[in-house]
Design a protein around this motif. Structure first.
Motif, short mmCIF file in Angstrom:
data_model
loop_
_atom_site.label_atom_id
_atom_site.label_comp_id
_atom_site.label_asym_id
_atom_site.label_seq_id
_atom_site.Cartn_x
_atom_site.Cartn_y
_atom_site.Cartn_z
N PRO A 80 56.05 26.16 -33.76
CA PRO A 80 54.61 26.51 -33.34
C PRO A 80 54.88 28.06 -32.68
CG PRO A 80 54.37 24.43 -33.59
CD PRO A 80 55.70 24.64 -34.04
N TYR A 97 49.55 18.39 -32.86
CA TYR A 97 51.16 19.44 -32.68
C TYR A 97 52.35 18.73 -33.73
CZ TYR A 97 50.52 21.15 -28.19
OH TYR A 97 49.83 21.87 -27.11
N SER A 109 53.30 27.63 -38.74
CA SER A 109 53.14 26.76 -37.37
C SER A 109 53.40 25.19 -37.66
CB SER A 109 52.05 27.52 -37.12
OG SER A 109 51.86 29.17 -36.33
N GLY A 116 50.73 34.35 -35.20
CA GLY A 116 49.44 33.12 -36.12
C GLY A 116 48.26 32.82 -36.64
#
Length: 425
Positions: free
Chosen positions: A259, A47, A254, A110
């Motif tokens: 994201p 992340y 992202s 994405g």
């Protein structure tokens, strides 16, 4: 958290597609329940750092999108993507040394959707697909659900081993050649490796000789910690093959913006883009026009480049903390390549003796007890090659702060000592 599996029979069980009769979720997302434990530190998920999100810039872009482009932002849009965003993405590609026009691009929800569309359009059940291993688990999951024959291509500290690939292809039966090869050449997930220019050229030459397409997935390429910048595989393909370029380029905002925008894109020839656009129509009709217009205004705002520079500097500091911490806590018992960019370290522990599979289970259990998470290496291998993972792990330095990384590494060192002393049988 992952969707609960109650174990109770479903009244619709007899109606399931056989592929979903006993489904397996993402091995990384299966770790989510551990994150809710008090005090848990995570080196697991890839992340971006929440502290690096440019919330102010995105808020301004959202306001502009709704004030200036309300109708286009709130209405359905073209499956290919909003033109202002495709123009901005073409400019972004140009800054990466990639030659393209807005018409060469398909906006996707994405980059994972981009790969899923490619697989739907190109891969039939049983088709061979080459994948560098270790590989991103969602790639393996997509190919498994497509019933593709996943063929592992080894990697080393420089990324995909093109000499090993050449030997593999030389022995390949001509009747059923591979359709695709998937690679993350820039700071790969999970390896953190950077593929040299010579291997990129060799890879394109092999694709041209053997007739397969290369899927170049590039979500991390701009997260560089020094001035090293290899040419994209896509641009290498253009130079070698011209309009017959075998490379499909995928990327995303992202990891560099946010994201939650879910903005990715595909760069490919017109025939492939058309078929992927049709496949996208059946999936989601179009990527959110509001998100697209926010992204377009943000990319044109002048904030992207300085924010990216800030992210690179912070991730470099966190990477250094993790590498230094691993060396201090585990010394010669751990081996890894210090990455030159991206978000990940691929590490292998070096026990003197013992059952590696049992030790791997013991280490993960001990790590959870100590309050630190990582992703075990087997998550990045096809099921039939899981034993190759040994005592490998993927560690991400992107989300935790430097103090959190320092503490997490100390906990991991204690977990290793605990696992070595009392491995699970």
């Amino acid at each position: 958290m992952s969707i609960a599996n109650t174990g109770s029979p479903s009244p619709t069980s007899h109606l399931f597609n056989p592929l979903f009769a006993q489904p397996e979720g993402s091995p990384i997302r299966e770790l989510f329940p551990y994150l809710s434990r008090p005090g848990m530190l995570s080196l697991a998920g890839g992340y971006p750092s929440p502290g690096l999100f440019d919330a102010e810039g995105l808020q301004q872009a959202a306001t502009t999108a709704l004030q200036q482009d309300a109708a286009a932002s709130l209405q359905y849009g073209a499956s290919e993507g909003q033109l202002p965003l495709r123009e901005a993405l073409a400019e972004l590609c140009a800054s990466r040394g990639i030659t393209c026009t807005p018409g060469d691009l398909l906006v996707t929800t994405g980059s994972q959707q981009a790969f899923d569309l490619l697989v739907k359009v190109m891969v039939a059940p049983g088709d061979p697909v080459l994948v560098e291993v270790p590989a991103y688990p969602a790639t393996l999951q997509t190919l498994k659900l497509a019933q593709a024959q996943v063929v592992s291509v080894p990697t080393d500290e420089h990324g995909l081993d093109t000499e090993a690939l050449a030997r593999l292809l030389a022995q390949w039966p001509h009747a059923r050649r591979p359709k695709l090869l998937y690679t993350v050449p820039n700071f790969s997930n999970p390896g953190g490796t950077l593929l040299p220019a010579s291997r990129r050229a060799a890879l394109v030459a092999l694709a041209r000789e053997h007739g397969f397409a290369i899927v170049e997935d590039d979500p991390y390429g701009e997260l560089r910690f020094d001035d090293r910048c290899e040419p994209s595989v896509y641009e290498t393909g253009l130079a070698q093959c011209g309009s017959a370029n075998p490379v499909v380029y995928l990327s995303s905002l992202s990891k560099t913006v946010a994201p939650a925008l879910r903005i990715g894109w595909m760069l490919a020839d017109a025939q492939l883009l058309r078929r992927c656009a049709i496949a996208k129509q059946t999936a989601d009709l179009c990527t959110s026009p509001l998100a697209q217009n926010i992204a377009a205004h943000y990319l044109r705002s002048g904030r992207y480049a300085p924010q990216l520079q800030k992210s690179c500097a912070e991730y470099a500091a966190r990477m250094d903390a993790l590498c230094s911490g691993l060396e201090a806590a585990l010394g010669e018992q751990i081996r890894f390549v210090r990455p030159a960019g991206g978000m990940f370290i691929w590490a292998q522990l070096q026990p003197q003796e013992g059952d590696h599979e049992a030790l791997s289970r013991a280490l993960f259990a001990a790590a959870v007890t100590q309050g630190v998470l990582y992703v075990p290496g087997k998550a990045f291998f096809p099921a039939d090659a899981a034993k190759q993972a040994g005592l490998c792990m993927r560690l991400s330095y992107a989300a935790p702060t430097v103090p959190q990384i320092n503490e997490a590494v100390e906990r991991l060192g204690r977990a290793w000592q605990q696992a070595v002393l009392s491995p699970i049988a």
